[in-house]
Design a protein around this motif. Structure first.
Motif, PDB file in Angstrom:
ATOM      1  N   THR A 148       0.828  -1.202   0.000  1.00  0.00           N
ATOM      2  CA  THR A 148       0.000   0.000   0.000  1.00  0.00           C
ATOM      3  C   THR A 148       0.864   1.253   0.000  1.00  0.00           C
ATOM      4  OG1 THR A 148      -1.824  -1.101   1.162  1.00  0.00           O
ATOM      5  CG2 THR A 148      -1.731   1.303   1.312  1.00  0.00           C
ATOM      6  N   LEU A 149       1.912   1.244   0.804  1.00  0.00           N
ATOM      7  CA  LEU A 149       2.803   2.409   0.892  1.00  0.00           C
ATOM      8  C   LEU A 149       3.666   2.567  -0.349  1.00  0.00           C
ATOM      9  CD1 LEU A 149       4.000   2.149   4.614  1.00  0.00           C
ATOM     10  CD2 LEU A 149       2.168   3.574   3.670  1.00  0.00           C
ATOM     11  N   SER A 150       3.811   1.498  -1.128  1.00  0.00           N
ATOM     12  CA  SER A 150       4.651   1.568  -2.329  1.00  0.00           C
ATOM     13  C   SER A 150       3.907   2.141  -3.529  1.00  0.00           C
ATOM     14  CB  SER A 150       5.183   0.171  -2.679  1.00  0.00           C
ATOM     15  OG  SER A 150       4.149  -0.643  -3.238  1.00  0.00           O
ATOM     16  N   THR A 151       2.582   2.257  -3.434  1.00  0.00           N
ATOM     17  CA  THR A 151       1.788   2.817  -4.527  1.00  0.00           C
ATOM     18  C   THR A 151       1.543   4.309  -4.269  1.00  0.00           C
ATOM     19  OG1 THR A 151      -0.430   2.553  -3.567  1.00  0.00           O
ATOM     20  CG2 THR A 151       0.578   0.613  -4.603  1.00  0.00           C
ATOM     21  N   SER A 155      -7.262   6.024  -0.518  1.00  0.00           N
ATOM     22  CA  SER A 155      -8.687   6.297  -0.365  1.00  0.00           C
ATOM     23  C   SER A 155      -8.866   7.146   0.883  1.00  0.00           C
ATOM     24  CB  SER A 155      -9.483   4.981  -0.237  1.00  0.00           C
ATOM     25  OG  SER A 155      -9.353   4.205  -1.411  1.00  0.00           O
ATOM     26  N   LEU A 156      -9.157   8.409   0.701  1.00  0.00           N
ATOM     27  CA  LEU A 156      -9.176   9.365   1.804  1.00  0.00           C
ATOM     28  C   LEU A 156     -10.516   9.395   2.535  1.00  0.00           C
ATOM     29  CD1 LEU A 156      -7.297  12.316   0.053  1.00  0.00           C
ATOM     30  CD2 LEU A 156      -6.354  10.690   1.697  1.00  0.00           C
ATOM     31  N   GLY A 157     -10.467   9.730   3.809  1.00  0.00           N
ATOM     32  CA  GLY A 157     -11.673  10.057   4.555  1.00  0.00           C
ATOM     33  C   GLY A 157     -12.357   8.922   5.280  1.00  0.00           C
ATOM     34  N   ASN A 158     -11.829   7.696   5.176  1.00  0.00           N
ATOM     35  CA  ASN A 158     -12.471   6.551   5.828  1.00  0.00           C
ATOM     36  C   ASN A 158     -13.939   6.405   5.417  1.00  0.00           C
ATOM     37  OD1 ASN A 158     -10.313   5.484   7.704  1.00  0.00           O
ATOM     38  ND2 ASN A 158     -10.340   7.637   8.304  1.00  0.00           N
ATOM     39  N   ILE A 159     -14.219   6.751   4.170  1.00  0.00           N
ATOM     40  CA  ILE A 159     -15.579   6.695   3.635  1.00  0.00           C
ATOM     41  C   ILE A 159     -15.846   5.303   3.080  1.00  0.00           C
ATOM     42  CG2 ILE A 159     -17.071   7.614   1.806  1.00  0.00           C
ATOM     43  CD1 ILE A 159     -15.512  10.274   2.124  1.00  0.00           C
ATOM     44  N   MET A 160     -17.021   4.746   3.402  1.00  0.00           N
ATOM     45  CA  MET A 160     -17.359   3.412   2.919  1.00  0.00           C
ATOM     46  C   MET A 160     -18.839   3.130   3.139  1.00  0.00           C
ATOM     47  SD  MET A 160     -15.926   0.929   5.971  1.00  0.00           S
ATOM     48  CE  MET A 160     -14.442   1.886   6.270  1.00  0.00           C
ATOM     49  N   ILE A 161     -19.329   2.127   2.440  1.00  0.00           N
ATOM     50  CA  ILE A 161     -20.647   1.535   2.687  1.00  0.00           C
ATOM     51  C   ILE A 161     -20.449   0.027   2.635  1.00  0.00           C
ATOM     52  CG2 ILE A 161     -23.015   1.246   1.857  1.00  0.00           C
ATOM     53  CD1 ILE A 161     -22.793   4.009   0.546  1.00  0.00           C
ATOM     54  N   THR A 162     -20.980  -0.689   3.615  1.00  0.00           N
ATOM     55  CA  THR A 162     -20.807  -2.134   3.655  1.00  0.00           C
ATOM     56  C   THR A 162     -21.872  -2.767   4.545  1.00  0.00           C
ATOM     57  OG1 THR A 162     -19.177  -3.907   4.017  1.00  0.00           O
ATOM     58  CG2 THR A 162     -19.190  -2.090   5.605  1.00  0.00           C
ATOM     59  N   ARG A 163     -21.848  -4.080   4.630  1.00  0.00           N
ATOM     60  CA  ARG A 163     -22.718  -4.761   5.576  1.00  0.00           C
ATOM     61  C   ARG A 163     -22.216  -4.512   6.996  1.00  0.00           C
ATOM     62  NH1 ARG A 163     -21.584  -9.475   2.610  1.00  0.00           N
ATOM     63  NH2 ARG A 163     -20.922 -10.449   4.584  1.00  0.00           N
ATOM     64  N   GLU A 203      -6.406   5.840   6.974  1.00  0.00           N
ATOM     65  CA  GLU A 203      -6.649   5.941   5.534  1.00  0.00           C
ATOM     66  C   GLU A 203      -5.757   4.978   4.769  1.00  0.00           C
ATOM     67  OE1 GLU A 203      -8.140  10.542   5.009  1.00  0.00           O
ATOM     68  OE2 GLU A 203      -5.999  10.181   5.277  1.00  0.00           O
ATOM     69  N   ARG A 204      -4.557   4.715   5.281  1.00  0.00           N
ATOM     70  CA  ARG A 204      -3.664   3.739   4.660  1.00  0.00           C
ATOM     71  C   ARG A 204      -4.023   2.315   5.089  1.00  0.00           C
ATOM     72  NH1 ARG A 204      -2.683   9.264   5.029  1.00  0.00           N
ATOM     73  NH2 ARG A 204      -1.450   9.821   3.173  1.00  0.00           N
ATOM     74  N   LEU A 205      -4.505   2.188   6.309  1.00  0.00           N
ATOM     75  CA  LEU A 205      -4.835   0.861   6.821  1.00  0.00           C
ATOM     76  C   LEU A 205      -6.085   0.280   6.162  1.00  0.00           C
ATOM     77  CD1 LEU A 205      -4.038   1.415  10.592  1.00  0.00           C
ATOM     78  CD2 LEU A 205      -2.798  -0.075   9.004  1.00  0.00           C
ATOM     79  N   LEU A 206      -7.020   1.128   5.765  1.00  0.00           N
ATOM     80  CA  LEU A 206      -8.228   0.624   5.103  1.00  0.00           C
ATOM     81  C   LEU A 206      -7.865  -0.143   3.846  1.00  0.00           C
ATOM     82  CD1 LEU A 206     -11.259   0.348   4.668  1.00  0.00           C
ATOM     83  CD2 LEU A 206     -11.271   2.648   3.684  1.00  0.00           C
ATOM     84  N   ARG A 207      -7.014   0.422   3.015  1.00  0.00           N
ATOM     85  CA  ARG A 207      -6.607  -0.261   1.779  1.00  0.00           C
ATOM     86  C   ARG A 207      -5.849  -1.550   2.122  1.00  0.00           C
ATOM     87  NH1 ARG A 207      -5.950   1.074  -3.551  1.00  0.00           N
ATOM     88  NH2 ARG A 207      -6.821   3.114  -3.080  1.00  0.00           N
ATOM     89  N   TRP A 209      -6.237  -3.471   4.693  1.00  0.00           N
ATOM     90  CA  TRP A 209      -7.185  -4.492   5.136  1.00  0.00           C
ATOM     91  C   TRP A 209      -7.985  -5.051   3.962  1.00  0.00           C
ATOM     92  CZ3 TRP A 209     -12.602  -4.852   5.319  1.00  0.00           C
ATOM     93  CH2 TRP A 209     -13.103  -5.907   6.112  1.00  0.00           C
ATOM     94  N   VAL A 210      -8.442  -4.183   3.096  1.00  0.00           N
ATOM     95  CA  VAL A 210      -9.306  -4.614   1.994  1.00  0.00           C
ATOM     96  C   VAL A 210      -8.585  -5.595   1.076  1.00  0.00           C
ATOM     97  CG1 VAL A 210     -10.422  -3.836  -0.136  1.00  0.00           C
ATOM     98  CG2 VAL A 210     -10.856  -2.630   2.005  1.00  0.00           C
ATOM     99  N   ILE A 211      -7.325  -5.336   0.754  1.00  0.00           N
ATOM    100  CA  ILE A 211      -6.633  -6.216  -0.200  1.00  0.00           C
ATOM    101  C   ILE A 211      -6.304  -7.572   0.411  1.00  0.00           C
ATOM    102  CG2 ILE A 211      -5.715  -4.281  -1.516  1.00  0.00           C
ATOM    103  CD1 ILE A 211      -3.000  -4.800  -0.277  1.00  0.00           C
ATOM    104  N   MET A 212      -6.442  -7.685   1.732  1.00  0.00           N
ATOM    105  CA  MET A 212      -6.216  -8.968   2.398  1.00  0.00           C
ATOM    106  C   MET A 212      -7.509  -9.783   2.531  1.00  0.00           C
ATOM    107  SD  MET A 212      -3.063  -9.588   3.076  1.00  0.00           S
ATOM    108  CE  MET A 212      -3.136 -10.814   4.389  1.00  0.00           C
ATOM    109  N   GLN A 213      -8.610  -9.214   2.093  1.00  0.00           N
ATOM    110  CA  GLN A 213      -9.901  -9.900   2.184  1.00  0.00           C
ATOM    111  C   GLN A 213     -10.306 -10.442   0.819  1.00  0.00           C
ATOM    112  OE1 GLN A 213     -10.669  -9.909   5.457  1.00  0.00           O
ATOM    113  NE2 GLN A 213      -8.934  -8.492   5.621  1.00  0.00           N
ATOM    114  N   GLU A 214     -11.373 -11.224   0.815  1.00  0.00           N
ATOM    115  CA  GLU A 214     -11.927 -11.746  -0.437  1.00  0.00           C
ATOM    116  C   GLU A 214     -13.255 -11.076  -0.772  1.00  0.00           C
ATOM    117  OE1 GLU A 214     -12.097 -15.981  -0.189  1.00  0.00           O
ATOM    118  OE2 GLU A 214      -9.910 -16.210  -0.185  1.00  0.00           O
ATOM    119  N   TYR A 215     -13.510  -9.938  -0.145  1.00  0.00           N
ATOM    120  CA  TYR A 215     -14.754  -9.226  -0.395  1.00  0.00           C
ATOM    121  C   TYR A 215     -14.755  -8.609  -1.789  1.00  0.00           C
ATOM    122  CZ  TYR A 215     -15.407  -9.617   4.659  1.00  0.00           C
ATOM    123  OH  TYR A 215     -15.547 -10.096   5.940  1.00  0.00           O
TER     124      TYR A 215
END
Length: 225
Positions: A148-151, A155-163, A203-207, A209-215
């Protein structure tokens, strides 16, 4: 579906969403004037840590106190949109049948990568402390965090919609890390901007976490008001 999209705010604003699924949420309410919105200082909360956690005090409150099928976070001046229109109930319901999470489109920074970006704008040792905690608490996420840090995407603002069940899983992981970084960090000498450390890190941790999931993830544009 029971859908609740909370609009994080710290000041009065005109709610352009104008639909019942969008709920203004006053963040950092502890010790502040009541604006007449739902507030983040009831139930289980970290409202008094808003100066350091930014909109995350709202996210924490949502995790601990809100019950619904689909849950989301946006800002009083940042909304997720499709074809220029703020996401509405019908569209969200339709997309959540095919996707698990809706996130903002990745923004490309002017910096070579996110490590350079963070070190230029914030405090390097905080990022290094976060990496240290990841290595200790969840070492399988280290490669994802470094990637994530190498790119130069963020995704700013911790904005999301999910279950809601997915939000619960994410928040359990996120706040476990952040609270440990918090315990190891001395903010003495930080100005008010840099004291917002945990909002910046998340903001860096969200990305990460997401890439480590299968969602299944759908990205939509952000409308800045």
């Amino acid at each position: 579906m029971d859908i609740k999209i909370y609009i994080a705010t710290h000041k009065p604003f005109h709610n352009i969403a104008q639909t019942d699924i969008y709920i203004p949420l006053q963040v950092g309410r502890e010790g502040k004037k009541d604006l007449g919105y739902v507030t983040d200082h009831t139930g289980q909360n970290i409202s008094n840590r808003n100066a350091n956690y930014c909109e995350l005090t709202g996210l924490y409150w949502m995790w601990k106190n809100s019950s619904c099928d689909i849950i989301g976070l946006c800002h009083y001046r940042r909304f997720l949109v499709h074809d220029g229109q703020i996401l509405q109930r019908t569209y969200i319901e339709e997309q959540m049948r095919n996707y698990d999470i809706i996130l903002p489109n990745s923004s490309m920074s002017k910096y070579t990568n996110e490590y350079e970006h963070y070190c230029e704008k914030h405090i390097r040792k905080d990022l290094e402390c976060c990496l240290e905690v990841i290595r200790e608490r969840c070492p399988n996420y280290e490669a994802a965090f470094l990637w994530t840090l190498s790119t130069n995407l963020v995704s700013l603002g911790n904005i999301m919609i999910t279950r809601k069940d997915i939000l619960d899983i994410y928040c359990t992981w996120l706040f476990d890390l952040l609270f440990e970084v918090d315990r190891r960090t001395d903010l003495c000498g930080y100005d008010d901007y840099q004291k917002r450390i945990f909002g910046f890190l998340s903001e860096r941790l969200l990305r990460t976490w997401v890439i480590m999931q299968e969602y299944r993830v759908l990205e939509e544009n952000i409308k800045n008001i």
